[in-house]
Scaffold this active site. Sequence first.
Site, PDB file in Angstrom:
ATOM      1  N   ASP A  30       0.889  -1.171   0.000  1.00  0.00           N
ATOM      2  CA  ASP A  30       0.000   0.000   0.000  1.00  0.00           C
ATOM      3  C   ASP A  30       0.919   1.211   0.000  1.00  0.00           C
ATOM      4  O   ASP A  30       2.143   1.059   0.037  1.00  0.00           O
ATOM      5  CB  ASP A  30      -0.912   0.019   1.241  1.00  0.00           C
ATOM      6  CG  ASP A  30      -2.174   0.845   1.015  1.00  0.00           C
ATOM      7  OD1 ASP A  30      -2.060   1.997   0.562  1.00  0.00           O
ATOM      8  OD2 ASP A  30      -3.275   0.350   1.287  1.00  0.00           O
ATOM      9  N   TYR A 134     -16.220   7.751 -10.462  1.00  0.00           N
ATOM     10  CA  TYR A 134     -15.788   6.570  -9.686  1.00  0.00           C
ATOM     11  C   TYR A 134     -16.413   5.297 -10.279  1.00  0.00           C
ATOM     12  O   TYR A 134     -15.710   4.313 -10.546  1.00  0.00           O
ATOM     13  CB  TYR A 134     -16.194   6.754  -8.224  1.00  0.00           C
ATOM     14  CG  TYR A 134     -16.056   5.521  -7.366  1.00  0.00           C
ATOM     15  CD1 TYR A 134     -14.804   5.040  -6.973  1.00  0.00           C
ATOM     16  CD2 TYR A 134     -17.196   4.830  -6.928  1.00  0.00           C
ATOM     17  CE1 TYR A 134     -14.691   3.908  -6.177  1.00  0.00           C
ATOM     18  CE2 TYR A 134     -17.078   3.702  -6.130  1.00  0.00           C
ATOM     19  CZ  TYR A 134     -15.837   3.240  -5.755  1.00  0.00           C
ATOM     20  OH  TYR A 134     -15.725   2.115  -4.974  1.00  0.00           O
TER      21      TYR A 134
HETATM   22  N1  LIG Z   1     -15.743   1.972   0.689  1.00  0.00           N
HETATM   23  C1  LIG Z   1     -16.919   1.682   0.139  1.00  0.00           C
HETATM   24  O1  LIG Z   1     -17.967   2.140   0.588  1.00  0.00           O
HETATM   25  C2  LIG Z   1     -16.980   0.750  -1.048  1.00  0.00           C
HETATM   26  C3  LIG Z   1     -18.233   0.509  -1.655  1.00  0.00           C
HETATM   27  C4  LIG Z   1     -18.295  -0.359  -2.743  1.00  0.00           C
HETATM   28  C5  LIG Z   1     -17.139  -0.954  -3.220  1.00  0.00           C
HETATM   29  N2  LIG Z   1     -15.944  -0.690  -2.626  1.00  0.00           N
HETATM   30  C6  LIG Z   1     -14.738  -1.334  -3.168  1.00  0.00           C
HETATM   31  O2  LIG Z   1     -14.218  -2.196  -2.170  1.00  0.00           O
HETATM   32  C7  LIG Z   1     -12.789  -2.233  -2.275  1.00  0.00           C
HETATM   33  C8  LIG Z   1     -12.169  -1.921  -0.920  1.00  0.00           C
HETATM   34  O3  LIG Z   1     -12.587  -0.623  -0.497  1.00  0.00           O
HETATM   35  P1  LIG Z   1     -12.102   0.006   0.887  1.00  0.00           P
HETATM   36  O4  LIG Z   1     -13.278   0.666   1.483  1.00  0.00           O
HETATM   37  O5  LIG Z   1     -11.317  -0.975   1.664  1.00  0.00           O
HETATM   38  O6  LIG Z   1     -11.127   1.152   0.325  1.00  0.00           O
HETATM   39  P2  LIG Z   1     -10.080   2.040   1.136  1.00  0.00           P
HETATM   40  O7  LIG Z   1     -10.287   1.908   2.596  1.00  0.00           O
HETATM   41  O8  LIG Z   1     -10.116   3.388   0.492  1.00  0.00           O
HETATM   42  O9  LIG Z   1      -8.693   1.315   0.793  1.00  0.00           O
HETATM   43  C9  LIG Z   1      -8.085   1.412  -0.466  1.00  0.00           C
HETATM   44  C10 LIG Z   1      -6.595   1.386  -0.243  1.00  0.00           C
HETATM   45  O10 LIG Z   1      -5.948   1.494  -1.523  1.00  0.00           O
HETATM   46  C11 LIG Z   1      -4.859   2.391  -1.367  1.00  0.00           C
HETATM   47  N3  LIG Z   1      -4.442   3.037  -2.618  1.00  0.00           N
HETATM   48  C12 LIG Z   1      -5.156   3.889  -3.392  1.00  0.00           C
HETATM   49  N4  LIG Z   1      -4.384   4.347  -4.399  1.00  0.00           N
HETATM   50  C13 LIG Z   1      -3.174   3.754  -4.266  1.00  0.00           C
HETATM   51  C14 LIG Z   1      -1.950   3.814  -4.977  1.00  0.00           C
HETATM   52  N5  LIG Z   1      -1.818   4.589  -6.083  1.00  0.00           N
HETATM   53  N6  LIG Z   1      -0.886   3.083  -4.556  1.00  0.00           N
HETATM   54  C15 LIG Z   1      -1.003   2.311  -3.432  1.00  0.00           C
HETATM   55  N7  LIG Z   1      -2.122   2.201  -2.709  1.00  0.00           N
HETATM   56  C16 LIG Z   1      -3.206   2.922  -3.113  1.00  0.00           C
HETATM   57  C17 LIG Z   1      -5.400   3.445  -0.415  1.00  0.00           C
HETATM   58  O11 LIG Z   1      -4.335   4.200   0.112  1.00  0.00           O
HETATM   59  P3  LIG Z   1      -4.583   5.765   0.445  1.00  0.00           P
HETATM   60  O12 LIG Z   1      -5.491   5.780   1.630  1.00  0.00           O
HETATM   61  O13 LIG Z   1      -3.195   6.262   0.708  1.00  0.00           O
HETATM   62  O14 LIG Z   1      -5.224   6.361  -0.777  1.00  0.00           O
HETATM   63  C18 LIG Z   1      -6.116   2.581   0.613  1.00  0.00           C
HETATM   64  O15 LIG Z   1      -5.247   2.135   1.646  1.00  0.00           O
HETATM   65  C19 LIG Z   1     -12.421  -1.233  -3.374  1.00  0.00           C
HETATM   66  O16 LIG Z   1     -12.257  -1.908  -4.586  1.00  0.00           O
HETATM   67  C20 LIG Z   1     -13.645  -0.333  -3.466  1.00  0.00           C
HETATM   68  O17 LIG Z   1     -13.790   0.248  -4.756  1.00  0.00           O
HETATM   69  C21 LIG Z   1     -15.834   0.130  -1.536  1.00  0.00           C
END
Ligand SMILES: NC(=O)c1ccc[n+]([C@@H]2O[C@H](COP(=O)([O-])OP(=O)(O)OC[C@H]3O[C@@H](n4cnc5c(N)ncnc54)[C@H](OP(=O)(O)O)[C@@H]3O)[C@@H](O)[C@H]2O)c1
Length: 305
Positions: A30, A134
């Site tokens: 990450d 998004y």
């Molecule tokens: N959260 C929701 O409500 C939701 C709803 C539907 C689907 N999803 C999907 O579920 C999955 C997991 O979501 P989540 O809620 O766990 O997301 P999250 O908490 O935002 O975690 C995503 C991680 O990816 C990292 N990341 C982003 N850009 C990066 C880069 N360029 N290089 C390295 N790391 C990077 C982020 O780091 P930074 O924090 O530094 O950016 C963060 O630690 C995702 O595919 C999301 O689209 C989420």
Amino acid sequence: MNILLTGAAGQLGSELIPLLSRLGNVTATDRSKPVLLVENWVGLDISDAGKLEILLNRLQPELIINAAAYTAVDHAEANPDTAFAVNATLPGSLARWVKRNDAHLIHYSTDYIFDGSSARPYREMDVPNPQNVYGDSKLAGERAIEASGCKHAILRTSWVYSSHGKNFVLSMLELARKGLLLKVVDDQRGCPTWARNLALASSTVVENWQNPAGENANGVFHYCDNQTLSWYDFARMIFKFAVKAGLLDKVPDLMPVPSSQFPQPATRPKWSVLDTSRIDEVFKIQPASCDQSVQAVISEIGARE
Ligand SMILES: NC(=O)c1ccc[n+]([C@@H]2O[C@H](COP(=O)([O-])OP(=O)(O)OC[C@H]3O[C@@H](n4cnc5c(N)ncnc54)[C@H](OP(=O)(O)O)[C@@H]3O)[C@@H](O)[C@H]2O)c1
């Protein structure tokens, strides 16, 4: 089994670390370090294709779990290039590597690929029609994986929360402690999903792949927890358990309002409920209880404070 976990510091990634560690040798990556200790840690901006390729060739993972994503739904409207780099280009690169090396990929997508006009929960084959950048970028990621022909499961989910990170539960608790009247949207409905339940579903998919009977189960699957709520209903549930756990003295004053009172850069679907029958049929994974999950997260937050 060598496993590469991306997005290891995010809500889902953090929940995946202990579960994946039981299935194989995990390397976590990450931008920032995950809260949980992990033996093999690599800090990387994963949109750097050159560095990613070097990492993949060195680790030779048999399984990649891509929990990295650009999840800032409103910011994506002004930053489509970054959203597409992480949500579309990156999954495509991972998938092509997986195909060339006969590995497996688990990736995550979103209810926001749909427009919310359905009269019933969305099934995997329903036609996507994202209403924001998004959603567009996540749909492009799905298509890039499918085009690669690699072995994959794309788990679409919705309204993810956990006891850490940026999410609705923590935001509501923070606002409630300010003692103001809270206006919460009541015309968008979806299924709040605890990141731990999605992580458990993911590890069940991997266990099925390790079994000859399930090794060919492939494609898109919907997973979310078991209740359909509006954001307003969800807030009420959070506050009920927060008062019970002693995190708040009383339920704050809450007012249901239409989305039109909260203009946001990104349009959200009014109805983003996912039908989870397919993941049950193929992997025997049933939606977890929303009530119990919210209660568990509230107690984790309480134990930390
Ligand atoms: N959260 C929701 O409500 C939701 C709803 C539907 C689907 N999803 C999907 O579920 C999955 C997991 O979501 P989540 O809620 O766990 O997301 P999250 O908490 O935002 O975690 C995503 C991680 O990816 C990292 N990341 C982003 N850009 C990066 C880069 N360029 N290089 C390295 N790391 C990077 C982020 O780091 P930074 O924090 O530094 O950016 C963060 O630690 C995702 O595919 C999301 O689209 C989420």
